[in-house]
Every structure is written in structure tokens, then in C-alpha cells.
Design a protein around this motif. Structure first.
Motif: not given
Length: 564
Positions: A203-229
Motif C-alpha cells: 500500500q506504501n513503498p518503504l525505505d528499507l535502505q534508510k531503516g537498515f542504515a539508521t536504527p531508531g528511525v521512526e515509522a513515519k520516515e520509512l513510509f515513502r508517500p505517494l501522490n493520491q487522493v
């Protein structure tokens, strides 16, 4: 006893609570208490403006020695040789900036963006210094591609959220809508393993590269928002409906080959090529086959009748996958190419139930996917296979289920309080609709002479994720101490869907967290990976799950984070 509002807060604040499977057990387990941001006084009580900035510094050091069999494999050597034992694997500074404007709490806009720089990465990949593998790097001349340099080293940044929202009453029905770049997450899954088998999958793409590189990252930073209504309407006190229509498609980001937590050298968007054999030479990375940018969508309903004392959800989504199949293609004259293939026109139908029982918050889901991509013969699992031609890969129908629980333990002689979460996931493939000759499963041609320990799909898969965090309040004035522990494992079988899980494949973490005045957060964590592989006398010959190739990549991470 777990209060219902506590469970709701845990699910809302940490929607991926621990986000643990495929090598990222610890990344989201201990969502730190929300730090205080900056609210701008507008002089108008109807008009609110808020600007929050979160700064995070992360230092990581490899503490586990190199597995020579992983280092001698031509598909995994560059990741394990990228940094040696005792070397700094990340030295990263991140900034998350969030700007929110609201009018009478019903209309407004939100913009957020991220920036980063990691001094552990330069422009040159370390590569394998040992012949003959030193002559066949996945990055030409051992120079990171622009893609890898941007997302690993930086300095760089990107826009995240950018949307407007508003609410109106249509008769007695309140309706709220959003337009622009934002994220939605339906269903009840907690862990990434659960997400891979949830109605919210892709439903959302995730930035797992950021998650792997940055333990402690918040969930909202792993979501990759997309244009939608998207919109939601509260039809009655116990029934709401929601819908979304996507105006943009994008893929997951995954750790790139040749980086410290990249499990295979050729994947995904960064590396230039993969060595096949002396006779075939290199396969060059080609352009990905991507779906159209618009057309995904879905509907959801949430029903909370009084007699149920819980909430049922009903879901339908048509989506394009955001994780790829990978195929080797012969383009003629002895030149080969491999491409990432993203399947579209997938339907998922699901039902969920959330309920508090005896002070514990339970969630469950059951879903059915039609025409979903299945595991296939991929470059690296079966090297030397003939070129596979112009194909979209095997497709089929699968069943998925999960059940989870979240609880809070009261004060004991060992700790002041503790939160815990557990999730069990299950999947089964029902039938193969197309591409059966490429389906990497027991009993199919692509797995002839192989079994599940070579990564072959089995009929059923079961996996589990666990998280436990004891906390001690006021160990010093204004200082709270916690110890987040996580464990994720494939219990039985190999899932039919991409990155759905493999038996004995998983990860674990042990950490200490310090909150100072609920504003400054420090985390010290050890993170490591699990899995089984087969080998000859010198090198890995097959593995059950790609992240098995990270089992020699244990590292210690120290993170500092604050919001102002």
C-alpha cells in the motif's frame, strides 16, 4: 493490565512496532516518546502552525568477523568485503523537517522532507581484494553508481509528505479527504513480517535502505508517500468507509548490492552488473519494467457493533507490486541483461478483527491475493540458467493470515513496566496462473534436484516476530532507561511471495535506550541476522533467503536523536 487506549497508542505511534523480518528486527521496536517540537503562535486560536525538526546521528561498527564462504561467493562477496571487523559501517547524520498548518482543526496542509549525509561512504566501493573476484566487481571500476552514492553517502535529501486536507459534513455524515503526497496503512499488522502478509502489503513503498542504515528511525520516515487522493466517511457511530486512488507509483528501497547490508551484489537499483560465468561474462543491469503511474486504489470499511466489543475491517485493493522479480534476459550477441520486473493488476481481498481481551490488544487478518507475483528463478539463486526471455514472471493466487497481540506489564521487582508484542504469520499458495516453468517451488522445473534449503517455495509458510521492552523510570532525575529486545524467525516452510519469509531466516537485536527529559534519546544496539546456506569447500552455493547472506554482518549501533 493493558488499557485499551494504551494499545491503540502503541499501534498508532508504532505501526510497524519493531519492523522485524528480512534483516531489520530492531529498527522500529522502541518508538521513543514524542519529543516537543516548535508551535508558532499565530495569535488566532483557529489557525495553528507547527514546525518540527528531528536530528539523528547514528554511528555503527562491525563487530562480527567475515564468513569466508560468503566472501568467496561471486554474488555476495562485495557486501561482506565492504567493511571489515572493527570498521565503521555508518557515520550518518539525518534531518527530518515537518511543517503543518491547520484551520479550525478541519482544514490544512502538511509538508515534510528528509536530508542525510553518511561519512562512512565515499564514491568508491571497497570490493573484494581477492582474485579472481577482485576482477569482477558489480560496480564498474569499483565506483559507486550515482544512485548508490546519493542514497548512501550523500549529502542529499528528498520531499516526503506534501498534501492538503479538509473535512465537511454531508448531512449528518462527516467526510475527511486528503490530496497530494501522503501514506495510508490499513489493517492490523504490527511487524514488517506481518506487513508482507497483510492487506496493507505494497500500500506504501518503504525505505528499507534508510531503516537498515539508521536504527531508531521512526515509522513515519520509512513510509515513502505517494501522490493520491483518499477520503473517509463516518456513516454511523459504528461504521466508517474509506477509499484511495493512486496518482503515482514507486518501489521499495532496499539495501543495495556492494553496501554493508546489501545481501546480494547485483540487487537492486544501484549496481551496474553481475558476473555470470567465464563463458557468459557479465549481465548488465537494464531498465526496470514498471507499472503505470496511476490506477491503484482500494476500499475499506471498519465496523464496530456494540455486541462485538471490537472492530472488524473489510478491504479490497487493486495494486501494483513494489518489490520486484528479477530476470536474466539474453539480448543477443552474447550480451546478457537483468531487469527488475514489477507486477501490476493484483487484487487483494481481506478481513480483519481488532479486539481487547483480558487487557491485551489482539489483532488478526485473513486475506486472499489474486494474480500476485510468485518467487521465480532469479539471477544468483540459479546462476548459469539459460536466459529467460521477455517475461513478466510467474503469477498465482495466495492466502495470507496473521494474528498479533500487544500488552503492557505492570511493575515487578525486575522493571517498572514493560511493553511486549508478538505476531504469527502464515501463507499458502493456492494455484499458479502463469509462468509455471519459472516458479521457484518444490515440485516445479526451476527447483529440480533442490529443496527448501536451497530457497525453494513450499506449500505453506509460518513465521513469528517478538518484541519485549522493559523500562525503568527515573534511574536518574529526568532519565528513563529501557532495554528493547527483538527476535524474528521463519518457523516453517518458505513463502511463495517475494520476501515473504524463509524457514530459519530472521534476525535479532539487543539494546539499551536512554530518554533524557523525554527530549533526547540515546540507543545502543547489537543487531545480527540468521539463516541457513549450503556450500562446497570454499563458497556458498545456495541459501534459504537472501538475507541469510547477512549472517556474518553483526554490528553495534549508537544513535542520538532529538526534536526541536
Amino acid at each position: 493490565m493493558l488499557l485499551p487506549q494504551t494499545a491503540a497508542r502503541l499501534r498508532a505511534d508504532c505501526p510497524f512496532l519493531a519492523l522485524s523480518v528480512t534483516a531489520t528486527a530492531v529498527l522500529l521496536l522502541a518508538c521513543a516518546p514524542a519529543a516537543h517540537g516548535f508551535e508558532i503562535d499565530t495569535g488566532n486560536p483557529d489557525f495553528a502552525v507547527r514546525w518540527d525538526n528531528t536530528v539523528r546521528y547514528n554511528y555503527g561498527n562491525r563487530v562480527e568477523g567475515r564468513d569466508p564462504k560468503i566472501g568467496n561467493s561471486p554474488i555476495s562477496d562485495e557486501g561482506t568485503y565492504s567493511f571489515g571487523k572493527g570498521h565503521t559501517v555508518t557515520n550518518r547524520l539525518d534531518l527530518l523537517s515537518e511543517f503543518d498548518v491547520t484551520w479550525r482543526k478541519r482544514f490544512g496542509a502538511r509538508v515534510s522532507g528528509a536530508a542525510w549525509y553518511d561519512a562512512a561512504y565515499g564514491d568508491t566501493s571497497h570490493g573484494n581484494p581477492n582474485p579472481p573476484l577482485n576482477a569482477i566487481p558489480s560496480y564498474i571500476n569499483n565506483r559507486y553508481s550515482d544512485y548508490t552514492s546519493r542514497y548512501y553517502g550523500g549529502p542529499s535529501g528528498e520531499l516526503l509528505d506534501a498534501f492538503v486536507f479538509g473535512g465537511v459534513d454531508i448531512g449528518n455524515v462527516p467526510v475527511n479527504a486528503k490530496l497530494g503526497r501522503h501514506s495510508l496503512y490499513w489493517g492490523e499488522s504490527l511487524f514488517l513480517a506481518g506487513n508482507m502478509h497483510s492487506v496493507a502489503y505494497a500500500q506504501n513503498p518503504l525505505d528499507l535502505q534508510k531503516g537498515f542504515a539508521t536504527p531508531g528511525v521512526e515509522a513515519k520516515e520509512l513510509f515513502r508517500p505517494l501522490n493520491q487522493v483518499s477520503a473517509q466517511a463516518q456513516l454511523t457511530d459504528d461504521l466508517s468507509i474509506a477509499g484511495q486512488y493512486m496518482l503515482e507509483w514507486d518501489s521499495y528501497r532496499y539495501p543495495e548490492g556492494g553496501t554493508y547490508l546489501g545481501p546480494v551484489d547485483f540487487a537492486f537499483n544501484g549496481p551496474d552488473r553481475q558476473y555470470i560465468s567465464p563463458a557468459l561474462g557479465f549481465a548488465m543491469r537494464g531498465d526496470p519494467s514498471e507499472p503505470k503511474q496511476h490506477g491503484e486504489g482500494g476500499l475499506a470499511a471498519r465496523w464496530s457493533p456494540e455486541w462485538l466489543d471490537g472492530t472488524m475491517g473489510f478491504y479490497w485493493r487493486r495494486f501494483a507490486d513494489k518489490l520486484p522479480q528479477t530476470f536474466l534476459t539474453n539480448v543477443g550477441r552474447g550480451v546478457s541483461r537483468y531487469n527488475l520486473i514489477y507486477a501490476d493488476d493484483i487484487d487483494v481481498y481481506g478481513v480483519s478483527l481488532a479486539k481487547n481481551i483480558a487487557g491485551i490488544s489482539f489483532g488478526s487478518e485473513l486475506s486472499y491475493r489474486h494474480n500476485t507475483p510468485l518467487n521465480s528463478t532469479v539471477l544468483g539463486i540459479a546462476p548459469g540458467l539459460p536466459a529467460q526471455g521477455d517475461t513478466k514472471g510467474p503469477r498465482g493466487d495466495t492466502y495470507h493470515g496473521l494474528v498479533n497481540a500487544v500488552g503492557v506489564l505492570p511493575k515487578t521487582p525486575l522493571f517498572d513496566t514493560a511493553t511486549w508484542a508478538a505476531e504469527l504469520t502464515w501463507s499458502q499458495w493456492a494455484k499458479v496462473n502463469s509462468g509455471a516453468n519459472l516458479f521457484y517451488a518444490e515440485g516445479y522445473a526451476a527447483c529440480a534436484g533442490k529443496d527448501k534449503w536451497d530457497g525453494c517455495t513450499t506449500k505453506n509458510y509460518v513465521g513469528a516476530g517478538l518484541a519485549f521492552t522493559p523500562t525503568w523510570f527515573q534511574v536518574f532525575p529526568g532519565v528513563d532507561l529501557s532495554m528493547p529486545l527483538t527476535y524474528a524467525i521463519g518457523l516453517s516452510g518458505n513463502a511463495a511471495t517475494i520476501f515473504g519469509g524463509n524457514q530459519h531466516n530472521g534476525n535479532y537485536s539487543i539494546g539499551l535506550g536512554v530518554d533524557v527529559r523525554q527530549k533526547y534519546r540515546f540507543d545502543l544496539k547489537y543487531i545480527d541476522y540468521l539463516g541457513d546456506y549450503r556450500s562446497n569447500a570454499t563458497a556458498v552455493t545456495s541459501q534459504n533467503g537472501f538475507t541469510t547472506l547477512l549472517k556474518d554482518r553483526g554490528f553495534v549501533s549508537l544513535t542520538f536523536k532529538t526534536t526541536f
